[in-house]
Design a protein around this motif. Structure first.
Motif, PDB file in Angstrom:
ATOM      1  N   VAL A  12      -8.562  79.824  73.975  1.00 42.55           N
ATOM      2  CA  VAL A  12      -7.918  80.382  72.810  1.00 42.55           C
ATOM      3  C   VAL A  12      -6.080  80.074  72.829  1.00 42.55           C
ATOM      4  N   GLU A  13      -5.724  80.281  74.071  1.00 45.51           N
ATOM      5  CA  GLU A  13      -4.206  79.868  74.352  1.00 45.51           C
ATOM      6  C   GLU A  13      -4.116  78.382  74.227  1.00 45.51           C
ATOM      7  N   ILE A  14      -4.859  77.620  74.541  1.00 53.07           N
ATOM      8  CA  ILE A  14      -4.434  76.089  73.962  1.00 53.07           C
ATOM      9  C   ILE A  14      -4.616  75.779  72.810  1.00 53.07           C
ATOM     10  N   ILE A  15      -5.613  76.300  72.088  1.00 56.33           N
ATOM     11  CA  ILE A  15      -5.795  76.070  70.587  1.00 56.33           C
ATOM     12  C   ILE A  15      -4.796  76.721  70.012  1.00 56.33           C
ATOM     13  N   SER A  16      -4.403  78.053  70.240  1.00 54.45           N
ATOM     14  CA  SER A  16      -3.357  78.714  69.405  1.00 54.45           C
ATOM     15  C   SER A  16      -1.895  78.109  69.791  1.00 54.45           C
ATOM     16  N   ILE A  17      -1.587  77.778  70.589  1.00 48.62           N
ATOM     17  CA  ILE A  17      -0.286  77.222  70.933  1.00 48.62           C
ATOM     18  C   ILE A  17      -0.045  75.693  70.284  1.00 48.62           C
ATOM     19  N   LEU A  18      -1.046  74.992  70.471  1.00 45.98           N
ATOM     20  CA  LEU A  18      -0.786  73.762  69.618  1.00 45.98           C
ATOM     21  C   LEU A  18      -0.874  73.898  68.317  1.00 45.98           C
TER      22      LEU A  18
END
Length: 529
Positions: free
Chosen positions: A355-361
């Motif tokens: 979730v962190e990877i997807i949300s930041i990008l």
């Protein structure tokens, strides 16, 4: 392209098609760059940027779109991979204690009461104490070499945690770990600002920062695998010690690689030809910040202290990182408290990373497309607020709903990434930038220091007061983000009106982009919103 008088270089075919790239309209930069050696002596410049000295003997340079894309790909290919790997490891190192906490660490080292909470806080005491000194050292010393040495040392310290037998040993090692890890985020902000244009920085900060999420995924599966392996086959040492040894030695190896692969500045990059080094510097002219200056300037230091943006950045980081400090150290414990086993808590931490990877990008791409970083950051904070309300409000017989809500809290990293990008883009003057960087990360440290203390032993296993505190902090941080945008928009409007009123009398100092001027001194500077 107009020739650059250097005898050791060969002009590429792509460089021969010289057409000027239109820069972002808010900057208003000229079309052809003409280096003036006399500008190095300008009384208003005081002490020019290192980049201006490097390009002072070159002729007029034009950069076409194809050349710009080629250079950007070259930089991305050589700079971003090592930054992403290191940032992944630093988060894995910092949070390995969370995995260890449910693998026998607390029992084997006889931790009681608030002692585990203090292991989370003391890391940030070290970080806090050394944050400003490490920023000053980064300005004075070769940036990549200084960063690499710090990485090697903290890797060794992390491996040493495997030998700790009690609270005293753990707290001492965690303090040292915080001291040496304090260099990495400010160093990466400086690397980003010296290699990328303002319009490119938000996404690049997001790319290297989202590897915190990669670390969570790797850490979850690594800890789960070690836990299952030790349970099934046995081991000469406990699983939590294996975690520290594996991550510590891996970090030391990557630190050595950084010393070899990462140049201190674009002027020293081995992967660039002499001509490309000049072009890389020229493409940064639009930033109006240069690439670095080794001299401490008291005027810039004082300006950083009286700039209200500095204290808004500090306030945001302090308030928003109270939740981060708690959840980073208590993640496995909180997930276990939702009704899952210790091993399941390790495995179910992995989606937080995804979730962190997807949300930041997504949020960083949105900010780049819309040119609205502050509003994008505010949007990102709404997701963890909603998610944690699910954790608090859903009944106990809905553990999967609570877990899904907890996964949404990983959106909280997005706004901090935006803040780091704003410091990279909106703070000019090297001494001022390092000072604001340090103050912002001091706020980050204080927030992370407070966070674990909101999880009191007497509130276990639900930790309801801590959860309420987390939601309130995220709500307040939204107002701070709006205040930053309002202040920047007001100043941009004032400078536009100032320039319009001056008309033809308005004159920009030649090569002012490389004069190491601050965003206050350079009236051509415009803040990204």
């Amino acid at each position: 392209m107009s020739a650059i008088p250097m005898t050791t270089t060969t002009t590429t075919a792509a460089d021969e098609k010289a057409i000027h790239i239109k820069e972002e309209p808010e900057h208003g930069i000229g079309e052809v760059y003409d280096h003036d050696p006399e500008s190095l002596k300008s009384p208003t410049s005081g002490d020019a940027d290192e980049a201006l000295a490097y390009i002072r003997n070159t002729a007029k340079v034009e950069i076409d779109e194809a050349t710009n894309k080629r250079l950007l790909k070259l930089i991305d290919r050589n700079i971003m991979p090592i930054m992403c790997l290191i940032y992944c490891l630093q988060f894995l190192d910092k949070t390995s204690i969370s995995y260890a906490s449910v693998m026998g660490l607390r029992t084997d080292t006889h931790l009681v009461g608030q002692q585990y909470s203090w292991l989370g806080s003391v890391f940030y005491l070290g970080y806090l104490a050394w944050e400003y000194p490490t920023n000053r050292l980064m300005q004075r010393l070769p940036l990549a070499k200084y960063t690499g040495v710090n990485i090697i040392i903290w890797g060794g310290i992390l491996a040493a945690m495997a030998g700790c037998k009690n609270f005293a040993g753990l707290v001492s090692v965690r303090l040292l770990l915080g001291i040496f890890e304090s260099s990495i985020t400010p160093a990466f902000v400086l690397f980003t600002s010296m290699w990328y244009r303002s319009s490119e920085q938000a996404l690049r900060v997001g790319i290297w920062f989202c590897n915190n999420g990669t670390a969570q995924i790797i850490g979850s599966f690594l800890a789960y695998g070690i836990s299952k392996g030790v349970e099934k086959h046995g081991s000469a040492i406990p699983g939590w010690q294996i975690i520290f040894l594996v991550t510590g030695f891996a970090t030391m190896a990557v630190g050595v690689a950084l010393l070899w692969l990462m140049p201190d500045t674009p002027m020293q990059a081995r992967f660039l030809s002499e001509e490309d080094r000049v072009l890389v510097i020229e493409r940064l002219r639009v930033n109006q910040q240069g690439v670095g200056n080794k001299h401490f300037k008291m005027e810039q230091f004082k300006e950083a202290l009286r700039d209200p943006r500095t204290w808004l950045y500090f306030s945001y980081s302090l308030i928003s990182d109270i939740p981060n400090g708690g959840l980073t150290n208590f993640q496995s414990i909180v997930i276990q408290s939702l009704g899952f086993t210790a091993q399941e808590s390790l495995l179910y931490s992995a989606p937080c990373g995804a979730v962190e990877i997807i949300s930041i990008l997504w949020i960083c791409s949105l900010a780049q497309r819309t040119h609205e970083r502050s509003y994008s950051a505010i949007l990102s904070v709404l997701f963890p607020i909603f998610g944690f309300l699910l954790v608090i409000c859903l009944p106990e017989h809905m553990p999967w709903g609570k877990l899904a809500g907890y996964w949404l809290t990983s959106f909280s990293a997005c706004a901090f990434v935006i803040i780091l990008g704003m410091i990279s883009t909106n703070v000019a003057g090297y001494t001022k930038k390092t000072t604001v960087n340090a103050i912002n990360l001091i706020g980050y440290c204080v927030g992370n220091l407070i966070g674990p203390q909101t999880f009191r032993a007497k509130d276990a296993p639900a930790y309801t007061p801590a959860k309420v505190t987390i939601v309130v902090c995220w709500g307040v941080s939204c107002f701070v983000l709006y205040a930053i945008r309002w202040l920047n928009a007001r100043e941009n409007k004032r400078r536009d009106e100032e320039r319009e009123a001056a008309g033809d009398a308005y004159v920009s100092l030649k090569d002012h982009e490389f004069m190491d001027l601050t965003d206050f001194e350079n009236r051509d500077f415009r803040y990204v919103l």
